[in-house]
Design a protein around this motif. Structure first.
Motif, PDB file in Angstrom:
ATOM      1  N   LEU A 141       0.806  -1.212   0.000  1.00  0.00           N
ATOM      2  CA  LEU A 141       0.000   0.000   0.000  1.00  0.00           C
ATOM      3  C   LEU A 141       0.841   1.263   0.000  1.00  0.00           C
ATOM      4  O   LEU A 141       0.314   2.358   0.047  1.00  0.00           O
ATOM      5  N   ARG A 142       2.156   1.111  -0.017  1.00  0.00           N
ATOM      6  CA  ARG A 142       3.085   2.235  -0.042  1.00  0.00           C
ATOM      7  C   ARG A 142       2.884   3.171   1.141  1.00  0.00           C
ATOM      8  O   ARG A 142       3.133   4.367   1.046  1.00  0.00           O
ATOM      9  N   VAL A 143       2.425   2.622   2.241  1.00  0.00           N
ATOM     10  CA  VAL A 143       2.291   3.446   3.437  1.00  0.00           C
ATOM     11  C   VAL A 143       3.664   3.618   4.057  1.00  0.00           C
ATOM     12  O   VAL A 143       4.415   2.664   4.193  1.00  0.00           O
ATOM     13  N   HIS A 144       3.983   4.835   4.467  1.00  0.00           N
ATOM     14  CA  HIS A 144       5.315   5.120   4.990  1.00  0.00           C
ATOM     15  C   HIS A 144       5.582   4.338   6.270  1.00  0.00           C
ATOM     16  O   HIS A 144       4.800   4.381   7.207  1.00  0.00           O
ATOM     17  N   VAL A 146       7.705   4.757   8.642  1.00  0.00           N
ATOM     18  CA  VAL A 146       8.011   5.482   9.878  1.00  0.00           C
ATOM     19  C   VAL A 146       6.763   5.630  10.735  1.00  0.00           C
ATOM     20  O   VAL A 146       6.774   5.337  11.926  1.00  0.00           O
ATOM     21  N   ILE A 147       5.683   6.051  10.113  1.00  0.00           N
ATOM     22  CA  ILE A 147       4.502   6.298  10.934  1.00  0.00           C
ATOM     23  C   ILE A 147       3.892   5.000  11.447  1.00  0.00           C
ATOM     24  O   ILE A 147       3.490   4.903  12.604  1.00  0.00           O
ATOM     25  N   ILE A 150       6.000   3.793  14.351  1.00  0.00           N
ATOM     26  CA  ILE A 150       5.776   4.575  15.568  1.00  0.00           C
ATOM     27  C   ILE A 150       4.500   4.090  16.258  1.00  0.00           C
ATOM     28  O   ILE A 150       4.463   3.893  17.478  1.00  0.00           O
ATOM     29  N   MET A 151       3.447   3.869  15.474  1.00  0.00           N
ATOM     30  CA  MET A 151       2.203   3.370  16.061  1.00  0.00           C
ATOM     31  C   MET A 151       2.400   1.987  16.668  1.00  0.00           C
ATOM     32  O   MET A 151       1.944   1.700  17.785  1.00  0.00           O
TER      33      MET A 151
ATOM     34  N   LEU B 241       5.683  14.052  14.326  1.00  0.00           N
ATOM     35  CA  LEU B 241       6.352  13.520  13.144  1.00  0.00           C
ATOM     36  C   LEU B 241       5.399  12.605  12.382  1.00  0.00           C
ATOM     37  O   LEU B 241       5.257  12.679  11.157  1.00  0.00           O
ATOM     38  N   ALA B 242       4.731  11.744  13.142  1.00  0.00           N
ATOM     39  CA  ALA B 242       3.768  10.830  12.516  1.00  0.00           C
ATOM     40  C   ALA B 242       2.659  11.612  11.835  1.00  0.00           C
ATOM     41  O   ALA B 242       2.236  11.267  10.723  1.00  0.00           O
ATOM     42  N   ALA B 243       2.196  12.688  12.490  1.00  0.00           N
ATOM     43  CA  ALA B 243       1.121  13.497  11.895  1.00  0.00           C
ATOM     44  C   ALA B 243       1.587  14.107  10.583  1.00  0.00           C
ATOM     45  O   ALA B 243       0.840  14.165   9.609  1.00  0.00           O
ATOM     46  N   ILE B 245       3.791  12.910   8.501  1.00  0.00           N
ATOM     47  CA  ILE B 245       3.857  11.900   7.453  1.00  0.00           C
ATOM     48  C   ILE B 245       2.455  11.470   7.039  1.00  0.00           C
ATOM     49  O   ILE B 245       2.148  11.318   5.863  1.00  0.00           O
ATOM     50  N   PHE B 246       1.592  11.294   8.033  1.00  0.00           N
ATOM     51  CA  PHE B 246       0.199  10.953   7.789  1.00  0.00           C
ATOM     52  C   PHE B 246      -0.411  11.997   6.857  1.00  0.00           C
ATOM     53  O   PHE B 246      -1.158  11.683   5.939  1.00  0.00           O
ATOM     54  N   TRP B 249       3.111  15.414   4.298  1.00  0.00           N
ATOM     55  CA  TRP B 249       3.948  16.590   4.196  1.00  0.00           C
ATOM     56  C   TRP B 249       3.190  17.819   3.715  1.00  0.00           C
ATOM     57  O   TRP B 249       3.782  18.754   3.206  1.00  0.00           O
ATOM     58  N   GLY B 302      -2.848   5.803   2.145  1.00  0.00           N
ATOM     59  CA  GLY B 302      -2.001   5.103   1.185  1.00  0.00           C
ATOM     60  C   GLY B 302      -0.657   5.764   0.940  1.00  0.00           C
ATOM     61  O   GLY B 302       0.048   6.169   1.841  1.00  0.00           O
ATOM     62  N   ARG B 303      -0.336   5.879  -0.269  1.00  0.00           N
ATOM     63  CA  ARG B 303       0.976   6.283  -0.714  1.00  0.00           C
ATOM     64  C   ARG B 303       1.424   7.615  -0.138  1.00  0.00           C
ATOM     65  O   ARG B 303       0.705   8.588  -0.168  1.00  0.00           O
TER      66      ARG B 303
END
Lengths: 356, 319, 361
Positions: A141-144, A146-147, A150-151, B241-243, B245-246, B249, B302-303
Motif C-alpha cells: 500500500l506504499r504506506v510510509h 516510519v509512521i 511509531i504506532m 512527526l507521525a502526523a 507523514i500521515f 507533508w 495510502g501512498r
C-alpha cells in the motif's frame, strides 16, 4: 605492492582513523567547556567516565552487558537502512521479542541445548512479525513505514503490559524468572567480573553482526535487498520482486530487534516487568547504526562507544559530582561531532594545505 | 450521555490534544519540504516547553495576563536558536540528518533538566499561575448545534494552530518563497542553477521548524501540564512527526492528521463510559487510537512520498 | 568506516586503562569509614519528581541534617537511574562506597535489590513499595489503601452530584490498592455515590489525564482522585480551567503522594480559589528516616516487612485541610480510629473490594 602504493594506503588509512578520533575528542572538549562553565572539573569528570566504563572487571562486565542489545538494535536499524527503509520501530519489536523470549523461558522445561535457542528463536519470530506488518503495508500500500512503526511501538508497549499483567505474572507487574535452561547468565562470567550482569548474549550479538555482514555482502539475496534499497525502479526492471524484498528486509530487521529484546529478557533481567515507557534502546540504536556507518563492524564499535558512555556516565555523579543530565549533554555533543566528521575532514585538509 | 453530549466532550478534547501536535508538525513540514529531515521535533518541543514555563514563572508578576503569550514568543525565539544546531550540523557540516536530530533530542532533554535543577534546586518546576483560559468564542459559540461543539470550552492557541495551518498552506503553495522552498526540497541542483540559495532556504526552513516546534512545546506545557519536568514531553514530538507523514507533508494534511489523532484518543477515553464498552479490557481502548491510525493509513491515505531530496545534504557542484 | 573506529576505540580503551590506573577514583574505600552513612537509588523519576523519590530523599536529607552528616560518601547521598538496567549497577556502586544502609526506591527495584543483597550478605539494604525476602533487607511498604479509604470518605461526603472519578496511571497492583481503598471509603459513607474508574496507561501523559478529566467533569463528576503521577498534571489543569471559567462550579481534585494543595491554586478576578480538596499523602520520608534511625541505633530491621499505615502516620490525608468541612473531618477521624482498631478491613485489591461492597449491604 609497491612501496609508494603502501605509503598511499597508510596515508589514507591514517587520515581515515584520525577523523573519528578527532570527532570524539572535539565532542569531549566542548563537553569539558560545558563542565567548566558549570563549575565542575572536566578531568575528574572524564576520568570517572572512563573508570566507570572500563576501570575494573565489574564495570567492563556491565559495559559489555549494555553493549549487547545496542549491537543488535543497531544491526536492526542498519539492515533496514541498507535496504532503503527507516525502521524506527525497533523499540516495539524489541519489547515483543523480550516478551516472547521470557514466555518461552518461563513456560517450558527443556534441556538447555533446546530451550535457549528456542527462546531466542521465539524472540526473533516475534520481532519479525512485528516488523512484518509495517513491511507489508509499505510493500503493497506504499504506506510510509516510519509512521506505522511509531504506532506499532505504542501498541507493543500497551499490549505487552496487558499480557504481563493478565497471563504471565503472579504479582501483577512482572513475570516469573525464566528457567535456568533458558538463561544466558553464567556463574563463570559473573565470578570473573565481581557479580556484574554480563551474560553470554554478547556472543550472540557478535554472531548477529557476522550474520548481517554475510547476508548483505556475500549472498545473492543480500545483493538483491541492497539493490532494492538503492533504486527500486531499476531493481524491478532487473526482475527483482521489490515487494517481497521490502517485506523480507523489515522482517529480518525486526528479527534482530527481537533478539535484542531476548538479550534483556534472558540475560540482563531474566524476566519481564511492565514498562512505564520505552527502553530507549531502539532510539539509541538509530544513532548506533548511523555512527557505525550502517555496516556490521562499525556497529560493533559504535555500540561499544554507546555502551561505555551509558555505563560510565553512572560514575560521574558520585566520583566527580557531575549530574547525570550533564552527561546526557556531553553524549549529545559527542554524537553531533561524530556525525559531522565531514567538517573535521575539511579542517584537516585545510590545515594540510596550509602546511604545504 | 446522549451522542450530542458525548461530542461536546470529545471535540474540544480533540482540539486541545491536537494543538501542540499541529504546531510542531507544521514545523516539520517546513523543514522536510526543504529537504532537511528533522527527527529532533521532540527536542524542540522540550526546549519550547521549558522556556515557556521558566518565562512564565519568572515574569508572571511583571506582565500579568500577557505572560503566557510572551512566553510563547520566548519559546519561539529560543526554539529557533536551538534548531540552528541541527541546521549547522545537517546543512553546513553535512552530518547525517537523522543522527543530528537524535542528538538534538538528547541535548534538549539533558540541557533543560540540568537548567531546571540549577535554577530551582529540584527536578520539576512549580505550576504556572497564569495560563490560557478556557473560553467560549463570542458569537460563534452561540450558533446552534455547531457552536457548543467547536467553539466552546476551547483555548485560543488551539485556533491559532488551525489558522496557522492554513497560513502555512498559503505560504508553501501560493507564494514565491514557498515555491523556492519546495524546489529546494525536490531538486536542489535545479533550484541552485535557477539562482536560489539552497543553503539559505534550508537554514530558514529549519529555523521555522525550531520556532514552531518551540511554540508547540510551549502550548503543551502552558495549557496541559502547567509545569516542566522530565515527564512533560514524552513522545509528543514523535507523534507530531507521525502526523506530518500521515498528512503527506502537506500543512492541512498534518493538521487533519493531528486532529484525527486527538479525536481517536478522546473517543477511546469517552468510550470507557459508554455502557456497551464498559467491560472491554482497558488495553483495547489504550491501543485503539494507534490501531485506528494504521487502519486509516492503510485504508484511505495510502501512498506517501517524502520530498525527493529529503535527507540528502546538498553539495554544490556535485553531480 | 570499519578501520576508523577500531583505531578510535582502541585509543579510548588504552586511555581509559591508563587514566583509571593513575586516577582510580572509582568507588571503593576512599578515606576512613567509621561514620554512619546512608544512600538511596532512585528509579527513573529522579529525586524530584514531586512524588515518592523526592519524598524519600527528603527523609534522608532530614536524617542527614539531624545527625550532622554531610552529603556525599560517608554521609548521605543518592544515585539516579536513567533506565532499569542501571538499578543493579547503582546499588553496587553504593555497596563499594561502603554506605551502611542502601535504599532502593520503588517496586521495580525489587529484583535488583534482591540480587545485590544476596551477593553482599553483610551489607544492609532497604526497599520501598515491595517485599524482598532476604535477611539483610528491610522491606518498607505502605497501606495506601487505608489512606485512600480516608480520602474516599472525604470525597463521598463532599460530592454534591454523587458522581466521583478515579484516574489511575498504569494498571498495576500498587495503583489498584489506591483504587480499591478509595472506592471502599466512598461506598462506606455514601452508598448512592458512583465511582467511575479510568486508567491512562502511563504516568507521563498529561494530555491524556486532561482528556479523561474533561470527560469525567462533563459527565457530572465533581470530585476526581488521581493516582497518576505526571498524568495527574492534566487533571489539575482541567479542573483549574473549568473553575476559572465558572468560579461558582464546585469541582475538586484529590491529590496523591504529597500535599498537592499548591497545584490547585487558581485566581479568578482577584479571588483565590483552590480546587484541591485534599491529598492522600504517603510519608516515604518518614519511613526512610525511621529505618535509618533504627539502623544507626543498631536495630536494623533486616528480613522484616514494615508496613506503614495510619497509626504510624505513614499514610493519611494532607495537612492542608481548608477545603474540608469540619463535620467531614470528624467523620475521617472516626473512620481512622475504626481502621486502626481493626473494626474495618480496607480492601487492597479489586476482588477484596467486591467482598467489601457485598458486606456493606
Amino acid at each position: 605492492m609497491k612501496l609508494s602504493e603502501l605509503k598511499k594506503f597508510f596515508v589514507s588509512a591514517s587520515s581515515a582513523f584520525v577523523v573519528p578520533v578527532l570527532a570524539v575528542l572535539l565532542g569531549m572538549i566542548v563537553g569539558a567547556v560545558v563542565m567548566i562553565a558549570s563549575g565542575y572539573n572536566p578531568l575528574a569528570g572524564y576520568s570517572s567516565l572512563l573508570y566507570g566504563a572500563f576501570g575494573d572487571p565489574y564495570y567492563i562486565g556491565e559495559t559489555i552487558r549494555q553493549t549487547t542489545p545496542y549491537i543488535l538494535a543497531g544491526l536492526a536499524v542498519a539492515f533496514a537502512f541498507r535496504t532503503g527503509l527507516f525502521n524506527i520501530g525497533v523499540e516495539g519489536q524489541l519489547i515483543v521479542g523480550w516478551l516472547a523470549a521470557v514466555w518461552v523461558g518461563v513456560s517450558f522445561e527443556l534441556p538447555k541445548a533446546i530451550h535457549l535457542p528456542l527462546a531466542i528463536l521465539a524472540a526473533a519470530l516475534a520481532g519479525a512479525l512485528w516488523a512484518f506488518i509495517p513491511g507489508i503495508l509499505k510493500a503493497y500500500l506504499r504506506v510510509h513505514e516510519v509512521i506505522i512503526t511509531i504506532m506499532m511501538n505504542y501498541i507493543a508497549l500497551h499490549m505487552t503490559n496487558a499480557i504481563i499483567r493478565s497471563v504471565l505474572s503472579e504479582e501483577g507487574f512482572k513475570s516469573k524468572q525464566v528457567h535456568e535452561s533458558a538463561s544466558l547468565r553464567s556463574e563463570f562470567l559473573e565470578s570473573i567480573t565481581y557479580h556484574s550482569s554480563v551474560h553470554y548474549g554478547i556472543i550472540i550479538a557478535i554472531i548477529g553482526a557476522v550474520i548481517m555482514w554475510f547476508l548483505l555482502e556475500k549472498t545473492t539475496k543480500g545483493f538483491e535487498l541492497r539493490a532494492v534499497g538503492f533504486n527500486q525502479h531499476a531493481s524491478q526492471y532487473a526482475g527483482m520482486n521489490v515487494k517481497a524484498n521490502i517485506i523480507l528486509s523489515m522482517a529480518i530487521s525486526g528479527a534482530f530487534a527481537g533478539i535484542a529484546g531476548a538479550m534483556e529478557g534472558l540475560g540482563t533481567f531474566g524476566n519481564i516487568s511492565v514498562k512505564a515507557g520505552f527502553t530507549g534502546v531502539g532510539f539509541d540504536g538509530i544513532a548506533v547504526a548511523l555512527i557505525g556507518g550502517n555496516n556490521a563492524f562499525g556497529i560493533l564499535l559504535s555500540a561499544l562507544l554507546f555502551g561505555a558512555l551509558k555505563v560510565g556516565a553512572l560514575e560521574m555523579p558520585s566520583s566527580a559530582g557531575v549530574p547525570t543530565e550533564l552527561v546526557d549533554i556531553i553524549i549529545a555533543l559527542i554524537i553531533f561531532f561524530v556525525a559531522s566528521s565531514y567538517v573535521i575532514r575539511l579542517l584537516l585538509s585545510r590545515l594540510k594545505k596550509g602546511a604545504e | 450521555m446522549s451522542v450530542y453530549e458525548v461530542l461536546q466532550v470529545i471535540i474540544p478534547s480533540a482540539i486541545f490534544f491536537a494543538a501542540p501536535l499541529i504546531f510542531t508538525a507544521l514545523g516539520g513540514v517546513f523543514s522536510e519540504r526543504s529537504g532537511v529531515v528533522n527527527i529532533g521535533l521532540e527536542g524542540l518541543m522540550i526546549i519550547g516547553a521549558f522556556v515557556s514555563i521558566v518565562f512564565n514563572l519568572t515574569f508572571a508578576d511583571t506582565f500579568g495576563a500577557l505572560t503566557p503569550w510572551l512566553a510563547l514568543l520566548a519559546a519561539m525565539i529560543v526554539g529557533t536558536i536551538f534548531s540552528l544546531l541541527h541546521a549547522v550540523a545537517s546543512i553546513s557540516f553535512r552530518a547525517d540528518q537523522v543522527v543530528s536530530g537524535v542528538a538534538i533530542n538528547f541535548l534538549a532533554l539533558g540541557l533543560s533538566l540540568f537548567l531546571v535543577k540549577k535554577m530551582y534546586g529540584k527536578g520539576q518546576t512549580n505550576q504556572i499561575q497564569i495560563g490560557f483560559d478556557k473560553i467560549d468564542v463570542p458569537i460563534l459559540s452561540d450558533i446552534p448545534v455547531i457552536g457548543p461543539l467547536f467553539f466552546s470550552n476551547t483555548y485560543v492557541p488551539s485556533y491559532l494552530a488551525i489558522i496557522l495551518a492554513f497560513v502555512a498552506w498559503y505560504v508553501i503553495y501560493k507564494t514565491p518563497f514557498g515555491l523556492r522552498l519546495r524546489a529546494v526540497g525536490e531538486h536542489p541542483m535545479a533550484a541552485d542553477t535557477m539562482g536560489i540559495n539552497v543553503t539559505k532556504m534550508r537554514y530558514i526552513a529549519v529555523m521555522i521548524s525550531g520556532a514552531l516546534g518551540g511554540i508547540g512545546g510551549a502550548v503543551y506545557a502552558t495549557i496541559i501540564s502547567r509545569d516542566f519536568s522530565h515527564a512533560t514531553i514524552s513522545g509528543h514530538g514523535f507523534m507530531a512527526l507521525a502526523a506530518m507523514i500521515f498528512g503527506k507533508w502537506h500543512p492541512i494534511g498534518a493538521m487533519g492528521a493531528a486532529l484525527f489523532f486527538g479525536l481517536a484518543q478522546s473517543l477511546s477515553i469517552v468510550g470507557k463510559t459508554i455502557p456497551f464498552l464498559k467491560n472491554v479490557p482497558t488495553v483495547y481502548l489504550l491501543i485503539a487510537p494507534y490501531v485506528l491510525t494504521i487502519l486509516a493509513l492503510a485504508g484511505f491515505i495510502g501512498r506517501a512520498e517524502a520530498p525527493k531530496a529529503s535527507g540528502i545534504p546538498y553539495i554544490k557542484g556535485k553531480r | 568506516m570499519k578501520k576508523r573506529f577500531g583505531f578510535a576505540l582502541s585509543l579510548m580503551l588504552a586511555t581509559g586503562m591508563l587514566l583509571s590506573a593513575c586516577g582510580g577514583q572509582g568507588g571503593d574505600n576512599a578515606g576512613g569509614k567509621d561514620t554512619f552513612s546512608v544512600a538511596m537509588v532512585t528509579d527513573v523519576g529522579g529525586i524530584d519528581d514531586k512524588s515518592f523519590n523526592q519524598s524519600a530523599w527528603e527523609g534522608l536529607q532530614k536524617f542527614g541534617k539531624d545527625n550532622g552528616m554531610k552529603k556525599g560518601r560517608g554521609g548521605y547521598d543518592y544515585l539516579q537511574s536513567s533506565s532499569d538496567a542501571d538499578y543493579a549497577t547503582n546499588l553496587n556502586k553504593l555497596v563499594r562506597s561502603d554506605f551502611d544502609v542502601i535504599y532502593g526506591i520503588g517496586y521495580l527495584m525489587g529484583d535488583a535489590v534482591k540480587e545485590v543483597a544476596e551477593q553482599n550478605p553483610k551489607k544492609h539494604f532497604a526497599i520501598v513499595d515491595t517485599v524482598v525476602d532476604e535477611p539483610n533487607v528491610a522491606s518498607i511498604t505502605f497501606k495506601e489503601h487505608e489512606g485512600s479509604f480516608l480520602v474516599g470518605v472525604v470525597a463521598g461526603l463532599t460530592t454534591k452530584t454523587n458522581k466521583i472519578g478515579f484516574i489511575g496511571g498504569m494498571e498495576i497492583p500498587l495503583i489498584e490498592k489506591f483504587e480499591s481503598g478509595f472506592r471502599a471509603g466512598v461506598k462506606a459513607v455514601n452508598p448512592n455515590a458512583k465511582v467511575e474508574v479510568q486508567y491512562a496507561g502511563a504516568f507521563d501523559q498529561a494530555d491524556k489525564g486532561k482528556a479523561i478529566a474533561s470527560s469525567m467533569y462533563a459527565s457530572g463528576i465533581d470530585v476526581i482522585y488521581h493516582a497518576a503521577g505526571g498524568t495527574g498534571n492534566g487533571v489539575f489543569s482541567e479542573a483549574k480551567d473549568l473553575k476559572k471559567k465558572d468560579p461558582n462550579r464546585e469541582i475538586w481534585v484529590i491529590g496523591v503522594d504529597k500535599d498537592q494543595a499548591p497545584e490547585g491554586v487558581v485566581k479568578v478576578d482577584g479571588k483565590t480559589y483552590n480546587v484541591t480538596l485534599t491529598s492522600m499523602v504517603k510519608r516515604v520520608d518518614v519511613a526512610v528516616y525511621d529505618v535509618a534511625k533504627r539502623s544507626k541505633e543498631g536495630d536494623f530491621p533486616g528480613g522484616k516487612t514494615l508496613e506503614y499505615g495510619l497509626p504510624e502516620n505513614g499514610v493519611g490525608i494532607a495537612p492542608t485541610q481548608d477545603n474540608i468541612k469540619p463535620e467531614v473531618l470528624k467523620a475521617v477521624d472516626e473512620w481512622k480510629q475504626k481502621i486502626i482498631k481493626g473494626e474495618v478491613k480496607v480492601p487492597m485489591t479489586r476482588k477484596e473490594y467486591k467482598q467489601f461492597e457485598a458486606s456493606l449491604k
